[in-house]
Enzyme design. Structure first.
Site, mmCIF file in Angstrom:
data_model
loop_
_atom_site.group_PDB
_atom_site.id
_atom_site.type_symbol
_atom_site.label_atom_id
_atom_site.label_comp_id
_atom_site.label_asym_id
_atom_site.label_seq_id
_atom_site.Cartn_x
_atom_site.Cartn_y
_atom_site.Cartn_z
ATOM 1 N N LYS A 139 12.651 -29.345 -2.877
ATOM 2 C CA LYS A 139 12.355 -28.522 -4.062
ATOM 3 C C LYS A 139 11.551 -27.271 -3.714
ATOM 4 O O LYS A 139 10.839 -27.218 -2.704
ATOM 5 C CB LYS A 139 11.634 -29.364 -5.112
ATOM 6 C CG LYS A 139 12.599 -30.370 -5.757
ATOM 7 C CD LYS A 139 12.620 -30.314 -7.255
ATOM 8 C CE LYS A 139 13.866 -31.022 -7.776
ATOM 9 N NZ LYS A 139 13.546 -32.146 -8.649
ATOM 10 N N ARG A 146 15.163 -39.764 -5.541
ATOM 11 C CA ARG A 146 16.398 -38.967 -5.549
ATOM 12 C C ARG A 146 16.286 -37.957 -4.407
ATOM 13 O O ARG A 146 15.439 -37.068 -4.446
ATOM 14 C CB ARG A 146 16.554 -38.258 -6.900
ATOM 15 C CG ARG A 146 17.828 -37.434 -7.014
ATOM 16 C CD ARG A 146 17.884 -36.724 -8.362
ATOM 17 N NE ARG A 146 19.086 -35.926 -8.505
ATOM 18 C CZ ARG A 146 19.245 -34.703 -7.997
ATOM 19 N NH1 ARG A 146 18.271 -34.151 -7.311
ATOM 20 N NH2 ARG A 146 20.369 -34.042 -8.174
HETATM 21 C C1 7PJ Z 1 16.390 -33.775 -10.401
HETATM 22 C C2 7PJ Z 1 17.556 -34.188 -11.026
HETATM 23 C C3 7PJ Z 1 15.214 -34.586 -10.530
HETATM 24 C C4 7PJ Z 1 16.541 -36.107 -11.832
HETATM 25 C C5 7PJ Z 1 17.906 -32.305 -10.051
HETATM 26 C C6 7PJ Z 1 17.344 -30.318 -7.245
HETATM 27 C C7 7PJ Z 1 17.553 -29.899 -8.644
HETATM 28 N N1 7PJ Z 1 17.641 -35.348 -11.728
HETATM 29 N N2 7PJ Z 1 18.492 -33.257 -10.800
HETATM 30 N N3 7PJ Z 1 15.353 -35.737 -11.256
HETATM 31 N N4 7PJ Z 1 16.628 -32.600 -9.781
HETATM 32 N N5 7PJ Z 1 16.591 -37.247 -12.523
HETATM 33 O O1 7PJ Z 1 17.814 -31.349 -6.774
HETATM 34 O O2 7PJ Z 1 16.651 -29.521 -6.568
HETATM 35 O O3 7PJ Z 1 14.113 -34.294 -10.044
HETATM 36 S S1 7PJ Z 1 18.752 -30.879 -9.538
#
Ligand code: 7PJ
Length: 278
Positions: A221, A255
């Site tokens: 991030k 994730r």
């Molecule tokens: C997240 C997401 C997160 C959940 C993305 C990236 C942006 N879904 N989708 N939590 N981030 N639940 O991966 O940089 O932090 S997209």
């Protein structure tokens, strides 16, 4: 034993789970076109499963800061071939979407989880999930991806995110989604400054009182980029450090883009905690 029910799957929450990210955002410079993109996504998903992913998260809409929305039809066209290609896998496939039409199409195509960065806010989204057997991740976001990083402000970020998640989970329960299908996520980077993200991380344990498993997404991030001065593809070490801190704060689902390395972090953490490694 605490479990997460996701379609035909029941995931043991007694140990940390890894959600591997598979983005299906077409590369306009490749001449292989859509087939090439979905084939790549499917083989990437297989690789992440081999590396130890417990869940595969397929996304067809970029929700990075500043990203503009794609049409529903476009989003469906991107993800369906990937879900088709993953029909045979014995891991739950999640779809990262905010659109009820996309949720329904994905669930019909075999997805077992909906990962919604706006926590089922779209009209019809709660019903789409309630009518299925899928799991759902309710994430906090302040504002919209296109503008959310323009000077976000909170009086107390933990209190605000906590009451948002409590309210959304309550709504989901009232709509008939059972407790064992619900996951919550403070939404690191979604309408938050670096200071907000670290306060949420430092006080992550406070979200345990909500009574739902916590998902944390720190992988690559921009807060980590800001901190280290590194581009997205050089943020692995920082991502792993954040993953460990999230585990320490009680996160049960991580994730991530880098599954193999995150598995090693989990092994170290489990040994430290005196748990058998998984
Ligand atoms: C997240 C997401 C997160 C959940 C993305 C990236 C942006 N879904 N989708 N939590 N981030 N639940 O991966 O940089 O932090 S997209």
């Amino acid at each position: 034993m605490a479990v997460l029910a996701a379609g035909r799957f029941r995931l043991d929450l007694g140990r940390p789970l890894v959600m591997g990210v598979v983005n299906v955002t077409p590369d306009s410079f490749s001449d292989g076109g859509r087939f090439f993109d979905s084939k790549n996504a499917v083989s990437h998903a297989h690789r992440l499963i081999e590396e130890g992913a417990d869940i595969i998260d397929v996304g067809g809409e970029s929700s990075r800061p500043g990203a503009l929305p794609v049409s529903v039809a476009e989003e469906i066209d991107r993800i369906l071939p990937v879900l088709d290609g993953l029909k045979g896998v014995d891991k739950p496939v999640s779809v990262d979407t905010r659109r009820p039409e996309v949720m329904q199409a994905a669930l019909r195509a075999g997805a077992s989880m909906v990962n919604d960065i706006e926590a089922l806010a779209a009209p019809g989204a709660i019903e789409a999930v309630a009518q299925s057997q899928c799991a759902v991740c309710l994430m906090h976001m302040k504002g919209e991806p296109a503008t959310m990083q323009r000077q976000p402000h909170y009086d107390d970020v933990v209190a605000e995110v906590g009451s948002f998640l409590r309210e959304k989970a309550q709504k989901a329960l009232q709509a008939g989604i059972p407790r064992e299908r619900i996951v919550v996520d403070p939404g690191f980077g979604f309408g938050k400054t670096a200071a907000h993200n670290f306060e949420l991380l430092r006080r992550l344990k406070e979200f345990s009182s909500l009574g739902f498993p916590i998902l944390a997404g720190w992988s690559r991030k921009s807060t980590l980029g800001k901190l280290t001065g590194r581009p997205a593809d050089e943020r692995l070490a920082a991502s792993l450090a954040a993953a460990l801190l999230a585990l320490q704060g009680g996160a049960t689902i991580l994730r991530v883009h880098d599954v193999k390395e995150t598995r090693d972090v989990i092994a170290v953490w489990q040994a430290y905690e005196g748990q058998a490694s998984t």
